[in-house]
Design an enzyme around this catalytic site. Structure first.
Site, PDB file in Angstrom:
ATOM      1  N   GLU A  45       0.834  -1.204   0.000  1.00 37.71           N
ATOM      2  CA  GLU A  45       0.000   0.000   0.000  1.00 37.71           C
ATOM      3  C   GLU A  45       0.872   1.259   0.000  1.00 37.71           C
ATOM      4  O   GLU A  45       1.891   1.338   0.686  1.00 37.71           O
ATOM      5  CB  GLU A  45      -0.871  -0.017   1.261  1.00 37.71           C
ATOM      6  CG  GLU A  45      -1.754   1.202   1.447  1.00 37.71           C
ATOM      7  CD  GLU A  45      -2.539   1.162   2.753  1.00 37.71           C
ATOM      8  OE1 GLU A  45      -3.535   1.878   2.864  1.00 37.71           O
ATOM      9  OE2 GLU A  45      -2.150   0.400   3.674  1.00 37.71           O
ATOM     10  N   LYS A 113      -9.575   2.501  -2.030  1.00 36.92           N
ATOM     11  CA  LYS A 113      -9.788   2.022  -0.660  1.00 36.92           C
ATOM     12  C   LYS A 113     -11.166   2.452  -0.168  1.00 36.92           C
ATOM     13  O   LYS A 113     -11.552   3.615  -0.302  1.00 36.92           O
ATOM     14  CB  LYS A 113      -8.691   2.561   0.256  1.00 36.92           C
ATOM     15  CG  LYS A 113      -8.582   1.870   1.610  1.00 36.92           C
ATOM     16  CD  LYS A 113      -7.315   2.320   2.333  1.00 36.92           C
ATOM     17  CE  LYS A 113      -7.093   1.595   3.647  1.00 36.92           C
ATOM     18  NZ  LYS A 113      -5.828   2.010   4.290  1.00 36.92           N
ATOM     19  N   CYS A 149      -5.578  -3.074   2.672  1.00 39.85           N
ATOM     20  CA  CYS A 149      -5.280  -3.009   4.103  1.00 39.85           C
ATOM     21  C   CYS A 149      -6.547  -3.065   4.965  1.00 39.85           C
ATOM     22  O   CYS A 149      -7.108  -4.133   5.166  1.00 39.85           O
ATOM     23  CB  CYS A 149      -4.448  -1.764   4.417  1.00 39.85           C
ATOM     24  SG  CYS A 149      -3.562  -1.869   6.002  1.00 39.85           S
TER      25      CYS A 149
END
Length: 552
Positions: A45, A113, A149
């Protein structure tokens, strides 16, 4: 003929803000993946910017420069495997944390995200816009879903991607180390694998950034939660993972599994990496520190020597009339065992000069902690002068117990640019020294063996600022103090709850008071390696001016 897919995992160490250098690191790794016949290489990331960027990523010029590096990387890596890499995206006037898929000279897909963490050290809701859940993308014969994540810590993203046709999950991470964190990650990722029935690649970065250390420890799971690969902690690693299509779907073939060390080793490795990267990424090659003959400075000297090499560690002994012969001998023994340089600079002359200068103003006033603090501040002054003159960064040596209750002198022994043991309670300092004496690893640059003499570990702790001084003159015994601090800091317990655990109310109230009145000192303290989820800085944010005390 059975279809296969080779995915290269780049568990690497970016530098925040070093956009061109991070891109160059990605190109080099991509070339290795191409030579190994990979269909895709994956980076963690926000790799192009380094992580965490904090508010730097909100600067439009910085975000645009990162996006330009991504576009240039796509062009440079046109002939070979696809490349997955994290970075920022400005779109429609909004800033997103995204994962770019680069293939055939262009940006082939962008995954945004969805869940933005806003706890512990993370403030992503301050930085980015949450996006709708992105679907899977295709690379060669396989459709890949990428929860970024935090997205993998929730059920919905992986589930939606699986329902949209994903055949494996690739999770790029910037997940910093804390004690026990790996078990939490593994438990959650096993849950995602069981829920979706898909293989998962969990890819984490390594390296230090400010107080945080990213520990890597990337892994691959097959359906059912079966571990096929485990990458080493804290070490840069490039690993090729082969997938094979079966009647039940894609499966990762068995690979290397690095041993998982105990917490003592992982904490120590984090302190070594955190110290090394804070220095190197800040442009420093050498350090110095005051070596008192006590356990804290001995451990910091050892960490520094393991991180930078003994030849880059300069130890200074700054004795006064209160410094015992044992302390002089112990400091010399530590420096000799480590192979570091040791110089002695007595503070008696400067102290006499200060005493004479302040004499008329202090006339008629009894000696107290003021004179003790003058000694500490003189040492801090001399150490900073040597730091300025030699270009070596001064390391400070206060442990978490001292930082918690303010048992340190601001502008004195708190001077320094970095503190490797800031998040290590005193009782853990003792055990860490014992662990290091018994263990040596290839990533340690200092000698093996007993580098911290047992006498340093076993003698009663003392600041040696007055005759026969012991830390327990001012503080509860460290096992008691640390247990109370564990309750107040790590577990946020009330006074009443700690009393119910068997601690004396008067002692708990004293420690609570010291904890709260020392906030201003911690605000000015050097950064240090984060080892817990309640480290002093971003994990625990209390006001400096605060009159509340637990009434229970």
């Amino acid at each position: 003929m059975t279809q296969t897919f080779r995915l290269t995992l780049a568990q690497l160490n970016p530098v925040v803000g070093a956009l061109a250098a991070n891109a160059a690191q990605a190109r080099d790794a991509w070339a290795e993946a191409r030579a190994a016949g990979a269909a895709m290489i994956a980076f963690p990331e926000m790799f192009i910017t380094g992580y965490q960027t904090q508010d730097l990523v909100m600067k439009p010029a910085f975000a645009r420069a990162a996006m330009a590096e991504i576009e240039a990387l796509a062009r440079a890596c046109a002939e070979g495997p696809a490349l997955g890499i994290g970075g920022p995206l400005i779109e429609g006037g909004k800033l997103y944390n995204v994962y770019y898929i680069l293939e055939a000279g262009r940006i082939a897909a962008v995954v945004k995200k969805h869940h933005l963490p806003n706890d512990l050290v993370f403030d992503e809701k301050r930085l980015f816009t949450p996006a709708d859940i992105s679907g899977p993308y295709r690379v060669g014969p396989i459709r890949i879903g990428t929860p970024i994540c935090e997205d993998a810590w929730h059920e919905d993203v992986a589930e939606a991607q699986a329902e949209s046709g994903a055949e494996i999950l690739l999770v790029p991470n910037g997940s910093p180390y804390s004690r026990g964190r790996f078990d939490t990650r593994m438990g959650l990722m096993v849950s995602r694998v069981i829920e979706t029935g898909l293989p998962m690649v969990y890819l984490n970065m390594v390296g230090g950034q400010d107080d945080q250390v990213f520990d890597g420890t990337s892994f691959v799971l097959n359906p059912g939660g079966h571990l096929t690969h485990l990458l080493p902690g804290f070490l840069e690693t490039l690993v090729h993972v082969d997938f094979e299509e079966t009647a039940e779907g894609w499966r990762a073939l068995p690979g290397e599994k690095a041993p998982m060390p105990e917490d003592w080793e992982r904490d120590y490795h984090a302190m070594v990496v955190g110290t090394r990267d804070y220095l190197h990424k800040s442009g420093f090659k050498r350090v110095l520190l005051g070596l008192s003959g006590g356990i804290d400075s001995a451990l910091v000297a050892t960490i520094a020597a393991d991180a930078l090499g003994p030849e880059n560690v300069h130890c200074l002994m700054l004795p006064s009339e209160y410094t015992s012969a044992h302390s002089l001998e112990d400091a010399e023994a530590v420096a000799r065992a480590l192979g570091t340089k040791l110089d002695t600079v007595p503070i008696s002359g400067p102290r006499a000069a200060v005493t004479e200068a302040l004499g008329p103003l202090f006339a008629g006033l009894a000696p107290d902690v003021t004179e003790e603090n003058i000694q500490s501040r003189l040492r801090g002054l001399l150490l900073m002068a040597i730091s300025n003159k030699t270009g070596a960064m001064l390391l400070t040596t206060g442990n978490k117990s001292e930082m918690a209750v303010g048992y340190a002198t601001i502008y004195g022994d708190m001077n320094g640019g970095y503190n490797p043991i800031k998040d290590l309670y005193k009782t853990r300092v003792f055990e860490t020294c014992r662990w290091r004496n018994l263990n040596h690893r290839p990533w340690m640059l200092a000698p093996a063996g007993e580098v911290i003499p047992p006498r340093v570990i076993d003698k009663p702790p003392s600041a040696e600022l007055r005759e026969d001084q012991k830390d327990e003159d001012s503080l509860p015994p460290y096992p008691v103090l640390d247990a109370i601090l564990d309750g107040l800091v790590e577990r946020e317990l009330s006074v009443e709850e700690l009393v119910a655990e068997g601690f004396a109310r008067e002692t708990v109230k004293k420690v609570e008071h010291l904890l709260y009145i020392s906030e201003w000192k911690r605000f000015q303290s050097a950064p240090g390696t984060r080892l817990t989820t309640r480290a002093f800085w971003l994990d625990r944010r209390y006001p400096m001016v605060n009159r509340w005390r637990d009434p229970s």
